[in-house]
Design a protein around this motif. Sequence first.
Motif, PDB file in Angstrom:
ATOM      1  N   ASN A   1       0.810  -1.217   0.000  1.00  0.00           N
ATOM      2  CA  ASN A   1       0.000   0.000   0.000  1.00  0.00           C
ATOM      3  C   ASN A   1       0.843   1.267   0.000  1.00  0.00           C
ATOM      4  N   ALA A   2       0.157   2.384  -0.201  1.00  0.00           N
ATOM      5  CA  ALA A   2       0.809   3.694  -0.243  1.00  0.00           C
ATOM      6  C   ALA A   2       1.072   4.209   1.166  1.00  0.00           C
ATOM      7  N   GLU A   3       2.184   4.914   1.324  1.00  0.00           N
ATOM      8  CA  GLU A   3       2.519   5.500   2.615  1.00  0.00           C
ATOM      9  C   GLU A   3       1.491   6.570   2.977  1.00  0.00           C
ATOM     10  N   ARG A   4       1.200   6.667   4.267  1.00  0.00           N
ATOM     11  CA  ARG A   4       0.135   7.561   4.721  1.00  0.00           C
ATOM     12  C   ARG A   4       0.410   9.019   4.389  1.00  0.00           C
ATOM     13  N   ASP A   5       1.648   9.470   4.512  1.00  0.00           N
ATOM     14  CA  ASP A   5       1.964  10.871   4.214  1.00  0.00           C
ATOM     15  C   ASP A   5       1.665  11.199   2.757  1.00  0.00           C
ATOM     16  N   LEU A   6       1.985  10.261   1.859  1.00  0.00           N
ATOM     17  CA  LEU A   6       1.709  10.484   0.446  1.00  0.00           C
ATOM     18  C   LEU A   6       0.206  10.526   0.190  1.00  0.00           C
ATOM     19  N   VAL A   7      -0.533   9.639   0.824  1.00  0.00           N
ATOM     20  CA  VAL A   7      -1.992   9.638   0.687  1.00  0.00           C
ATOM     21  C   VAL A   7      -2.561  10.963   1.164  1.00  0.00           C
ATOM     22  N   ARG A   8      -2.061  11.444   2.273  1.00  0.00           N
ATOM     23  CA  ARG A   8      -2.560  12.702   2.829  1.00  0.00           C
ATOM     24  C   ARG A   8      -2.330  13.864   1.868  1.00  0.00           C
ATOM     25  N   GLN A   9      -1.150  13.919   1.279  1.00  0.00           N
ATOM     26  CA  GLN A   9      -0.856  15.024   0.367  1.00  0.00           C
ATOM     27  C   GLN A   9      -1.686  14.936  -0.907  1.00  0.00           C
ATOM     28  N   VAL A  10      -1.872  13.725  -1.433  1.00  0.00           N
ATOM     29  CA  VAL A  10      -2.677  13.561  -2.641  1.00  0.00           C
ATOM     30  C   VAL A  10      -4.136  13.900  -2.368  1.00  0.00           C
ATOM     31  N   SER A  11      -4.603  13.641  -1.166  1.00  0.00           N
ATOM     32  CA  SER A  11      -5.986  13.958  -0.829  1.00  0.00           C
ATOM     33  C   SER A  11      -6.230  15.464  -0.772  1.00  0.00           C
TER      34      SER A  11
ATOM     35  N   GLN B   1      -4.316  17.960  -2.483  1.00  0.00           N
ATOM     36  CA  GLN B   1      -3.926  18.736  -3.652  1.00  0.00           C
ATOM     37  C   GLN B   1      -4.095  17.922  -4.924  1.00  0.00           C
ATOM     38  N   GLY B   2      -4.454  18.608  -6.011  1.00  0.00           N
ATOM     39  CA  GLY B   2      -4.482  17.960  -7.305  1.00  0.00           C
ATOM     40  C   GLY B   2      -3.093  17.539  -7.721  1.00  0.00           C
ATOM     41  N   LEU B   3      -2.999  16.580  -8.622  1.00  0.00           N
ATOM     42  CA  LEU B   3      -1.690  16.047  -8.992  1.00  0.00           C
ATOM     43  C   LEU B   3      -0.780  17.116  -9.587  1.00  0.00           C
ATOM     44  N   ASP B   4      -1.350  18.061 -10.330  1.00  0.00           N
ATOM     45  CA  ASP B   4      -0.530  19.103 -10.936  1.00  0.00           C
ATOM     46  C   ASP B   4      -0.138  20.194  -9.945  1.00  0.00           C
ATOM     47  N   GLU B   5      -0.634  20.106  -8.705  1.00  0.00           N
ATOM     48  CA  GLU B   5      -0.305  21.096  -7.681  1.00  0.00           C
ATOM     49  C   GLU B   5       0.702  20.563  -6.665  1.00  0.00           C
ATOM     50  N   LEU B   6       1.073  19.318  -6.778  1.00  0.00           N
ATOM     51  CA  LEU B   6       1.960  18.711  -5.791  1.00  0.00           C
ATOM     52  C   LEU B   6       3.386  19.221  -5.958  1.00  0.00           C
TER      53      LEU B   6
ATOM     54  N   VAL C   1       7.145  15.294  -4.163  1.00  0.00           N
ATOM     55  CA  VAL C   1       5.975  14.447  -3.909  1.00  0.00           C
ATOM     56  C   VAL C   1       5.493  13.823  -5.210  1.00  0.00           C
ATOM     57  N   ALA C   2       5.414  14.622  -6.260  1.00  0.00           N
ATOM     58  CA  ALA C   2       4.974  14.104  -7.556  1.00  0.00           C
ATOM     59  C   ALA C   2       5.908  13.002  -8.047  1.00  0.00           C
ATOM     60  N   ALA C   3       7.191  13.137  -7.759  1.00  0.00           N
ATOM     61  CA  ALA C   3       8.157  12.125  -8.190  1.00  0.00           C
ATOM     62  C   ALA C   3       7.951  10.796  -7.475  1.00  0.00           C
ATOM     63  N   ALA C   4       7.337  10.829  -6.309  1.00  0.00           N
ATOM     64  CA  ALA C   4       7.104   9.602  -5.535  1.00  0.00           C
ATOM     65  C   ALA C   4       5.849   8.864  -5.977  1.00  0.00           C
ATOM     66  N   LEU C   5       5.054   9.479  -6.845  1.00  0.00           N
ATOM     67  CA  LEU C   5       3.803   8.856  -7.265  1.00  0.00           C
ATOM     68  C   LEU C   5       4.055   7.740  -8.276  1.00  0.00           C
ATOM     69  N   PRO C   6       3.222   6.705  -8.260  1.00  0.00           N
ATOM     70  CA  PRO C   6       3.247   5.739  -9.359  1.00  0.00           C
ATOM     71  C   PRO C   6       2.595   6.368 -10.583  1.00  0.00           C
ATOM     72  N   GLU C   7       2.657   5.684 -11.705  1.00  0.00           N
ATOM     73  CA  GLU C   7       1.898   6.128 -12.879  1.00  0.00           C
ATOM     74  C   GLU C   7       0.417   6.127 -12.522  1.00  0.00           C
ATOM     75  N   MET C   8      -0.252   7.247 -12.709  1.00  0.00           N
ATOM     76  CA  MET C   8      -1.634   7.406 -12.241  1.00  0.00           C
ATOM     77  C   MET C   8      -2.587   7.527 -13.428  1.00  0.00           C
ATOM     78  N   ASP C   9      -3.506   6.579 -13.555  1.00  0.00           N
ATOM     79  CA  ASP C   9      -4.560   6.640 -14.571  1.00  0.00           C
ATOM     80  C   ASP C   9      -5.859   7.003 -13.868  1.00  0.00           C
ATOM     81  N   LEU C  10      -6.251   8.268 -14.010  1.00  0.00           N
ATOM     82  CA  LEU C  10      -7.474   8.759 -13.369  1.00  0.00           C
ATOM     83  C   LEU C  10      -8.687   8.683 -14.291  1.00  0.00           C
ATOM     84  N   ASP C  11      -8.515   8.094 -15.475  1.00  0.00           N
ATOM     85  CA  ASP C  11      -9.550   8.179 -16.505  1.00  0.00           C
ATOM     86  C   ASP C  11     -10.327   6.881 -16.709  1.00  0.00           C
ATOM     87  N   ASP C  12     -10.092   5.877 -15.876  1.00  0.00           N
ATOM     88  CA  ASP C  12     -10.860   4.638 -16.044  1.00  0.00           C
ATOM     89  C   ASP C  12     -12.322   4.907 -15.698  1.00  0.00           C
TER      90      ASP C  12
END
Length: 414
Positions: A162-172, A174-179, A183-194
Amino acid sequence: MRFFSWFLLLAPVALMSACAPTLTVPIGDPQRPYEPSRPPQVGDVLHNPTGFFVDEEAMLAAAADARIVYVGETHDNPAAHRVQLRVIEAVAERHPGRVAIGMEMFVPAQQEALDRWVAGELSEREFLRESRWNEVWRMDFAYYRDILLLARDRGIAVIGLNAERDLVRQVSRQGLDELPADVAAALPEMDLDDPYQRALTTAIFAGHDAGRGDLESFVRVQTLWDETMAENIARYLGDPANAEQRMVVLAGGNHVRYGFGIPRRVYRRLPASYLIIGSKEIEVPDDKQDRLMDVELPQFPMRPYDFTVFTAYEDLPAPPVRLGVLLESAPTGVGVAGVMPDSPAAHAGIEKGDVLLEMDGTELRESFDVIYLVRQKQPGDTAQLRIVRDGTEMDIQVHFPVPDENAQPMTKDK
């Protein structure tokens, strides 16, 4: 020549057929293409593609053929965890030494503690402390004890997904383009369009929050969880050193149901054979009706699982007891920040401001010690506490009563 003549006659027909409009109305229910011959009963296993009930051995044999087996769970139902245990046992027996268990309940930062547990270097208490179980997952360890004991006894690697709690908190927040860049570098490839995952997430959001809060934040977090777990699965199985390894993935049902959560995201990274197994409660006692989500799910065009195991919604064999205190740090011992009314602590005379020093002769240094020792108790047990109040040490006996079936449970897990 005769063949050529027939070809000329048939060709226009074929062309006209190709131009004809296609039938778009599906035949039957895509989620259940074949209706079972009878209503399911507790213990039944349904093969959803065919509508046939099969025995457990048939399901386990199919599971052992796949490289990845996803087993969805209801977190607080012991019956769901027994299904997971049987799947792990079957795959490990078929592929000894070549199986890992991927678990939603752990994050990569806990991997060292997991490895030491599997190696037999930690007691249960040491493992819970070092892995920070009560901080990361927080559910009663008893739900997962048998699975983790099996892993330790057979030397089966357990991988935190699972994802680390601090990363989850930050993603919750801010939008991905605002990180921030780090922090953005720590994200996996994110598909928000399914579209299917968004539809499921929207339905769950409405059921949980009745429309309150930030839907987009909820979608981002759900996607982060699924993508992180998918990336960690693909990373482990894609490592050349693990080319012969298989994995049984344990996660909440909504992460694997219908296949568009974790499974599809893994396949995008690592095409490999997989099977999805889930459990469904068809007997729910009155005292658990409020645990069922009030969610109206969309009608998805795919089966929820390859196999569904029908269960009852059960309790742990020994329901957890509660001391009924709010804990805080103290220079020595563990401070009492509050006492819940009508709790074992209140009946024993524990007061706000007391400091807990020992329980049954074991020194208490932090909240974990109190939580762990209380969770070893069963209804009807007692505990001997040494406390200090206003500079005076005293001994107090706490009794954990057998719960009244009609009583309302306390909500604090302490």
